[in-house]
Scaffold this motif. Structure first.
Motif, mmCIF file in Angstrom:
data_model
loop_
_atom_site.group_PDB
_atom_site.id
_atom_site.type_symbol
_atom_site.label_atom_id
_atom_site.label_comp_id
_atom_site.label_asym_id
_atom_site.label_seq_id
_atom_site.Cartn_x
_atom_site.Cartn_y
_atom_site.Cartn_z
ATOM 1 N N THR A 14 49.369 104.046 -21.974
ATOM 2 C CA THR A 14 47.883 103.898 -22.206
ATOM 3 C C THR A 14 47.126 105.124 -22.574
ATOM 4 O O THR A 14 46.436 105.230 -23.366
ATOM 5 C CB THR A 14 47.222 103.557 -20.649
ATOM 6 N N ALA A 15 47.738 106.398 -22.042
ATOM 7 C CA ALA A 15 47.070 107.539 -22.390
ATOM 8 C C ALA A 15 47.542 107.712 -24.087
ATOM 9 O O ALA A 15 46.676 108.304 -24.743
ATOM 10 C CB ALA A 15 47.665 108.687 -21.699
ATOM 11 N N LYS A 21 45.017 105.753 -26.165
ATOM 12 C CA LYS A 21 43.819 106.056 -26.300
ATOM 13 C C LYS A 21 43.835 107.562 -27.073
ATOM 14 O O LYS A 21 42.683 107.694 -27.906
ATOM 15 C CB LYS A 21 43.413 106.672 -24.551
ATOM 16 N N ALA A 22 44.714 108.472 -26.806
ATOM 17 C CA ALA A 22 44.792 109.591 -27.644
ATOM 18 C C ALA A 22 44.812 109.248 -29.202
ATOM 19 O O ALA A 22 44.194 110.018 -29.946
ATOM 20 C CB ALA A 22 45.706 110.505 -27.118
ATOM 21 N N HIS A 23 45.466 108.226 -29.443
ATOM 22 C CA HIS A 23 45.661 107.851 -30.915
ATOM 23 C C HIS A 23 44.390 106.923 -31.476
ATOM 24 O O HIS A 23 44.670 106.500 -32.878
ATOM 25 C CB HIS A 23 47.033 107.462 -31.320
ATOM 26 N N ASP A 24 43.552 106.724 -30.500
ATOM 27 C CA ASP A 24 42.560 105.748 -31.167
ATOM 28 C C ASP A 24 42.971 104.172 -31.520
ATOM 29 O O ASP A 24 42.390 103.694 -32.459
ATOM 30 C CB ASP A 24 41.678 106.662 -32.409
ATOM 31 N N VAL A 25 43.777 104.015 -30.609
ATOM 32 C CA VAL A 25 44.351 102.662 -30.840
ATOM 33 C C VAL A 25 43.519 101.494 -30.710
ATOM 34 O O VAL A 25 42.628 101.622 -29.739
ATOM 35 C CB VAL A 25 45.718 102.307 -30.177
ATOM 36 N N ASP A 26 43.365 100.623 -31.680
ATOM 37 C CA ASP A 26 42.343 99.598 -31.404
ATOM 38 C C ASP A 26 42.948 98.404 -30.681
ATOM 39 O O ASP A 26 42.079 97.342 -30.146
ATOM 40 C CB ASP A 26 41.825 99.144 -32.986
ATOM 41 N N PHE A 27 44.212 98.072 -30.804
ATOM 42 C CA PHE A 27 45.068 96.762 -30.534
ATOM 43 C C PHE A 27 46.430 97.168 -30.010
ATOM 44 O O PHE A 27 47.116 97.959 -30.726
ATOM 45 C CB PHE A 27 44.701 95.760 -31.406
ATOM 46 N N ALA A 82 45.927 98.185 -17.478
ATOM 47 C CA ALA A 82 45.691 99.492 -17.673
ATOM 48 C C ALA A 82 44.763 99.796 -19.092
ATOM 49 O O ALA A 82 43.921 100.304 -19.025
ATOM 50 C CB ALA A 82 46.741 100.237 -17.685
ATOM 51 N N LEU A 83 45.271 98.675 -19.896
ATOM 52 C CA LEU A 83 44.623 99.082 -21.351
ATOM 53 C C LEU A 83 43.282 98.735 -21.473
ATOM 54 O O LEU A 83 42.323 99.264 -21.733
ATOM 55 C CB LEU A 83 45.437 98.294 -22.360
ATOM 56 N N ILE A 84 42.945 97.593 -20.852
ATOM 57 C CA ILE A 84 41.662 97.118 -20.849
ATOM 58 C C ILE A 84 40.732 97.836 -20.103
ATOM 59 O O ILE A 84 39.516 98.018 -20.388
ATOM 60 C CB ILE A 84 41.537 95.621 -20.213
ATOM 61 N N ALA A 85 41.363 98.528 -19.071
ATOM 62 C CA ALA A 85 40.626 99.531 -18.169
ATOM 63 C C ALA A 85 39.752 100.700 -18.952
ATOM 64 O O ALA A 85 38.942 101.369 -18.486
ATOM 65 C CB ALA A 85 41.388 100.073 -16.938
ATOM 66 N N VAL A 86 40.737 101.037 -20.156
ATOM 67 C CA VAL A 86 40.110 101.975 -20.991
ATOM 68 C C VAL A 86 39.662 101.558 -22.337
ATOM 69 O O VAL A 86 39.371 102.268 -23.182
ATOM 70 C CB VAL A 86 41.258 102.994 -21.216
#
Ligand code: AMP
Ligand code: GLY
Length: 427
Positions: free
Chosen positions: A55-56, A59-65, A81-85
């Motif tokens: 998840t981190a 987020k750090a790589h600006d992943v869209d999907f 966890a992903l949807i929470a961020v």
């Protein structure tokens, strides 16, 4: 969009090959990936059960999907966890993934929704389970409730064998916490089919069928594996049967999940037994099958990434799901000893020659580059040699032609993948 695929097997290589070809894909990452995936995606050395790390990094790589391949991260709540961020993903929430991660949950749901499946009883005490088996007699099936990497099921031919399986799971804890509860069920007879439907939480759509070969040796002999080969489509499922399965099994399940407040999005993979009285559910998986994915994806004409994204956004209704008019077949090459213990690090030669066989793709299931840049075996199932052709018989010929180009003494494969389909349609 920037896309992350989670997983490192043949299923994920097949998914990555299709996703990277999508005009919607701007950048592809994979965690952890393998030597084949590394040719199409940037691989991150993060294991699939490291939910917080994945998840981190996303987020750090600006992943869209994110496309989640295996069952373990789903059961551990990676989608949640992903949807929470704020990152949508293809794959169900942990609560919805219980359709796969708890056989007891799945069986209770089927009972409420009227989905045809084997008669069953759940047990948390070994004595009660033994008494039930003695009363029911054999054949009978004993299953660990939780995830057990495909090893938690015993189709017992005698009462003694069933009791040994109960003791294995509940007394000797062969499957750890996954076997603290067991399900005992009626043994069904028939041909097995893998049936896949996409789901977006409210809508379900038929995706494809396949059949795999679980036993390790030719003639379906020897212990069960994750799958030694597969083909798609499954000739036993015609249009009418497909609709019946959607109506009797997939749609009532999705409706019941929604009613329970656990809407299912992702892919519903129904393992079916085609019995004399009709299709009956063996199990649900909350993910794509492996090696089934390797034979379904090459047949898909529509944009896979667009389809998977639509599932995550509740927009499955109305998207185009079109197919090439071909069959596909894959032969798994495994390390000698699999599904028992096997050697890692052996060098595989001839992959370039295999790639020259027309309509054939070498999918990597468990490979790694060594320091010298050679491709080495890094798992039990190592390669999936996949071919497409107008018929399963022709795809089988091409796949084995490619297999025969590969020089890997420490590996083996079955030579009869597709036999069941060829009995039906020899041409
Ligand atoms: P599962 O992990 O539930 O898919 O079970 C693994 C394999 O065990 C299936 O692919 C079937 O071959 C077999 N199996 C599971 N449940 C049953 C059943 N109720 N009757 C007959 N065979 C079964
Ligand atoms: N090939 C069966 C599975 O993926 O579970």
């Amino acid at each position: 969009m920037k896309v992350l695929v989670v997983g490192g097997g043949g299923r994920e290589h097949a998914l990555c090959n299709a996703i990277v070809a999508s005009p919607l894909c701007e950048k592809l990452y994979c965690a952890p990936g393998n030597a084949g995936i590394a040719a199409v995606a940037e691989c991150w050395p993060i294991a699939t059960d490291k939910v917080a790390e994945i998840t981190a990094a996303a987020k750090a790589h600006d992943v869209d999907f994110v496309v989640i391949g295996p069952e373990i991260p789903l059961a551990l709540g990676l989608a949640d966890a992903l949807i929470a961020v704020g990152i949508p993903s293809f794959g169900p929430s942990a609560l919805a993934a219980e359709l796969e991660s708890s056989k007891g949950f799945m069986k209770d749901l089927c009972a409420r929704a009227g989905v045809p499946t084997a008669a069953y009883k759940r047990f948390t005490d070994a004595e009660g389970a033994r008494a039930y088996v003695r009363e029911q007699g054999a054949p009978i099936v004993v299953k660990a409730d939780g995830l057990a990497a495909g090893k938690g099921v015993t189709v017992a031919r005698s009462v003694e064998e069933a009791i040994a399986a109960i003791d294995d799971a509940m007394i000797d804890q062969a499957f750890g916490a996954s076997g603290a509860e067991i399900v005992i069920e009626e043994c069904m007879e028939g041909e097995e089919v893998s049936f896949f439907a996409l789901a977006d939480g409210k809508t379900t759509r038929f995706f494809a069928t396949a059949q795999d070969h679980k036993a390790v040796f030719d003639g379906d002999k020897g212990p069960n594996t994750g799958g030694m080969g597969a083909y798609s489509p499954a000739p036993i499922i015609d249009e009418a049967m497909k609709q019946r399965i959607m109506r009797e099994i997939i749609e009532p399940t999705a409706a019941e999940m929604e009613k329970m407040g656990r809407p299912f999005s992702g892919v519903l993979f129904a393992g079916l037994m085609m019995t004399k009285t009709g299709p009956r559910l063996i199990e649900f998986n909350a993910r794509f099958g492996d090696p089934e994915t390797e034979v379904m994806i090459p047949r898909l004409k529509s944009d896979l990434l667009a389809l998977l994204y639509a599932c995550s956004k509740g927009m499955l209704d109305g998207v185009d799901i079109a197919w090439h008019d071909t069959a596909a077949l894959t032969v798994v090459m495994a390390a000698q000893g699999y599904p028992g213990s096997y050697q890692k690090g052996t060098v595989i030669h001839g992959l370039d020659r295999a790639a020259t066989i027309p309509h054939t793709t070498v999918i990597h299931a468990g490979t790694q580059l060594n320091a010298g840049g050679e491709i080495t075996a890094n798992g039990g199932r190592v390669l999936c040699i996949t071919a497409t052709a107008p018929t399963i018989a022709e795809a089988q010929k091409l796949a084995y032609q490619a297999v025969d180009q590969i020089d890997w003494r420490e590996g083996f494969c079955r030579r009869d993948i597709g036999w069941r389909a060829l009995v039906r349609n020899p041409a």
